[in-house]
Design an enzyme around this catalytic site. Structure first.
Site, PDB file in Angstrom:
ATOM      1  N   ARG A  34     -48.945  23.602 -68.298  1.00 53.38           N
ATOM      2  CA  ARG A  34     -50.262  23.698 -68.956  1.00 53.38           C
ATOM      3  C   ARG A  34     -50.173  23.607 -70.473  1.00 53.38           C
ATOM      4  O   ARG A  34     -51.093  23.160 -71.140  1.00 53.38           O
ATOM      5  CB  ARG A  34     -50.941  25.027 -68.608  1.00 53.38           C
ATOM      6  CG  ARG A  34     -51.371  25.166 -67.164  1.00 53.38           C
ATOM      7  CD  ARG A  34     -52.307  26.370 -67.038  1.00 53.38           C
ATOM      8  NE  ARG A  34     -52.475  26.823 -65.661  1.00 53.38           N
ATOM      9  CZ  ARG A  34     -53.351  26.322 -64.798  1.00 53.38           C
ATOM     10  NH1 ARG A  34     -54.132  25.331 -65.155  1.00 53.38           N
ATOM     11  NH2 ARG A  34     -53.441  26.810 -63.578  1.00 53.38           N
ATOM     12  N   PHE A  84     -51.127  11.989 -60.436  1.00 53.86           N
ATOM     13  CA  PHE A  84     -51.274  13.430 -60.642  1.00 53.86           C
ATOM     14  C   PHE A  84     -50.857  13.766 -62.068  1.00 53.86           C
ATOM     15  O   PHE A  84     -49.746  13.487 -62.489  1.00 53.86           O
ATOM     16  CB  PHE A  84     -50.456  14.230 -59.627  1.00 53.86           C
ATOM     17  CG  PHE A  84     -50.851  15.676 -59.649  1.00 53.86           C
ATOM     18  CD1 PHE A  84     -51.976  16.108 -58.958  1.00 53.86           C
ATOM     19  CD2 PHE A  84     -50.134  16.597 -60.405  1.00 53.86           C
ATOM     20  CE1 PHE A  84     -52.381  17.432 -59.010  1.00 53.86           C
ATOM     21  CE2 PHE A  84     -50.535  17.928 -60.458  1.00 53.86           C
ATOM     22  CZ  PHE A  84     -51.657  18.344 -59.761  1.00 53.86           C
ATOM     23  N   ASP A 115     -61.853  14.923 -59.953  1.00 56.42           N
ATOM     24  CA  ASP A 115     -61.123  14.083 -58.999  1.00 56.42           C
ATOM     25  C   ASP A 115     -62.069  13.736 -57.842  1.00 56.42           C
ATOM     26  O   ASP A 115     -62.842  12.789 -57.936  1.00 56.42           O
ATOM     27  CB  ASP A 115     -59.883  14.871 -58.549  1.00 56.42           C
ATOM     28  CG  ASP A 115     -58.954  14.081 -57.664  1.00 56.42           C
ATOM     29  OD1 ASP A 115     -59.037  12.842 -57.647  1.00 56.42           O
ATOM     30  OD2 ASP A 115     -58.109  14.707 -56.972  1.00 56.42           O
ATOM     31  N   GLU A 138     -64.757  20.857 -68.116  1.00 56.50           N
ATOM     32  CA  GLU A 138     -63.772  20.770 -67.031  1.00 56.50           C
ATOM     33  C   GLU A 138     -62.579  19.948 -67.503  1.00 56.50           C
ATOM     34  O   GLU A 138     -62.710  19.094 -68.379  1.00 56.50           O
ATOM     35  CB  GLU A 138     -64.469  20.144 -65.803  1.00 56.50           C
ATOM     36  CG  GLU A 138     -63.608  19.867 -64.603  1.00 56.50           C
ATOM     37  CD  GLU A 138     -62.967  21.089 -63.961  1.00 56.50           C
ATOM     38  OE1 GLU A 138     -62.287  21.851 -64.686  1.00 56.50           O
ATOM     39  OE2 GLU A 138     -63.090  21.257 -62.741  1.00 56.50           O
ATOM     40  N   ASP A 139     -61.415  20.229 -66.945  1.00 50.28           N
ATOM     41  CA  ASP A 139     -60.242  19.446 -67.312  1.00 50.28           C
ATOM     42  C   ASP A 139     -60.255  18.059 -66.677  1.00 50.28           C
ATOM     43  O   ASP A 139     -60.053  17.055 -67.338  1.00 50.28           O
ATOM     44  CB  ASP A 139     -58.950  20.208 -66.918  1.00 50.28           C
ATOM     45  CG  ASP A 139     -58.958  20.713 -65.469  1.00 50.28           C
ATOM     46  OD1 ASP A 139     -59.908  20.427 -64.716  1.00 50.28           O
ATOM     47  OD2 ASP A 139     -57.989  21.422 -65.098  1.00 50.28           O
TER      48      ASP A 139
HETATM   49  P1  IMP Z   1     -61.904  17.990 -57.427  1.00 50.74           P
HETATM   50  O1  IMP Z   1     -62.704  19.088 -56.810  1.00 50.74           O
HETATM   51  O2  IMP Z   1     -61.188  17.158 -56.413  1.00 50.74           O
HETATM   52  O3  IMP Z   1     -62.720  17.134 -58.395  1.00 50.74           O
HETATM   53  O4  IMP Z   1     -60.717  18.641 -58.204  1.00 50.74           O
HETATM   54  C1  IMP Z   1     -60.887  19.258 -59.371  1.00 50.74           C
HETATM   55  C2  IMP Z   1     -59.763  20.226 -59.679  1.00 50.74           C
HETATM   56  O5  IMP Z   1     -58.526  19.901 -59.021  1.00 50.74           O
HETATM   57  C3  IMP Z   1     -59.487  20.132 -61.154  1.00 50.74           C
HETATM   58  O6  IMP Z   1     -60.295  21.048 -61.863  1.00 50.74           O
HETATM   59  C4  IMP Z   1     -58.025  20.469 -61.218  1.00 50.74           C
HETATM   60  O7  IMP Z   1     -57.869  21.864 -61.282  1.00 50.74           O
HETATM   61  C5  IMP Z   1     -57.460  19.971 -59.922  1.00 50.74           C
HETATM   62  N1  IMP Z   1     -56.884  18.607 -60.111  1.00 50.74           N
HETATM   63  C6  IMP Z   1     -57.367  17.436 -59.662  1.00 50.74           C
HETATM   64  N2  IMP Z   1     -56.584  16.410 -60.038  1.00 50.74           N
HETATM   65  C7  IMP Z   1     -55.594  16.949 -60.781  1.00 50.74           C
HETATM   66  C8  IMP Z   1     -54.470  16.402 -61.478  1.00 50.74           C
HETATM   67  O8  IMP Z   1     -54.215  15.187 -61.539  1.00 50.74           O
HETATM   68  N3  IMP Z   1     -53.661  17.294 -62.115  1.00 50.74           N
HETATM   69  C9  IMP Z   1     -53.903  18.651 -62.107  1.00 50.74           C
HETATM   70  N4  IMP Z   1     -54.936  19.193 -61.479  1.00 50.74           N
HETATM   71  C10 IMP Z   1     -55.778  18.350 -60.817  1.00 50.74           C
HETATM   72 MG    MG Z   2     -59.866  22.722 -62.836  1.00 56.20          MG
END
Ligand code: IMP
Ligand code: MG
Length: 169
Positions: free
Chosen positions: A159, A146, A97, A93-94
């Protein structure tokens, strides 16, 4: 836009993570599952360090939230192609959050009979975590902000940047 992690630091850390992953999975069959689109660059760099035996698959998950925040209501818009029943999967995963996206996907993999699910994320943003999630490999921990670049987007832009940058929203 402020640089948070330089391209050189990312490359060094990815090589280190790959060494750890290799050491932990000697003689073990391993499938990398990348979460599109954000993880595509990280996964491709990681895979080039991991040698000939790893298999690779991708999924695309969509959350019903807006572009900067996920809602926890997730669906698969591109499914797995490999049969993962009984196998060891390293989800790539990238960024984690709130953790809602990954939590949903890990549960989904277990329901589909994956033997062992591990997580490798390039960035961990623990501050907004809403669910408990064990992260096996973390590239960088970044408290807030962000981030874009190295696969991460804002409205599909940024990207392709080689480093990671904080975007003032
Ligand atoms: P989560 O479900 O809140 O953990 O969010 C995960 C997804 O939200 C990641 O796989 C990203 O695609 C997107 N995301 C969350 N934070 C960021 C950020 O700081 N920059 C870009 N994408 C983010
Ligand atoms: Mg993602």
């Amino acid at each position: 836009m402020k640089e948070v992690i330089s391209p050189e630091r990312i490359q060094a850390r990815v090589a280190e993570l790959a060494r750890e992953i290799k050491a932990d999975h000697q003689n073990e069959d391993l499938v990398l599952v990348g979460i599109l689109k954000g993880a595509f660059i990280f996964l491709s760099d990681l895979a080039r360090h991991l040698g000939e035996d790893v298999e690779i698959d991708f999924v695309r998950l969509a959350s019903y939230g807006n572009s900067t925040q996920s809602s926890g209501e997730i669906r698969l818009t591109k499914d797995l192609e490999l049969e993962l029943n009984g196998r060891t999967v390293l989800v790539v995963e990238d960024i984690v959050d709130t953790g809602l996206t990954l939590k949903w996907f890990v549960d989904h993999l277990r329901e589909r009979g994956v033997r062992k699910v591990e997580i490798c994320t390039l960035v961990d943003k623990p501050e907004r975590r809403e669910v408990e999630l064990e992260l096996d490999y973390v590239g960088f921990e970044i408290p807030s902000g962000f981030l874009v670049g190295y696969g991460l987007d804002y409205g599909e832009k940024y990207r392709g940047l080689p480093g990671i940058y904080e975007l003032e929203l």
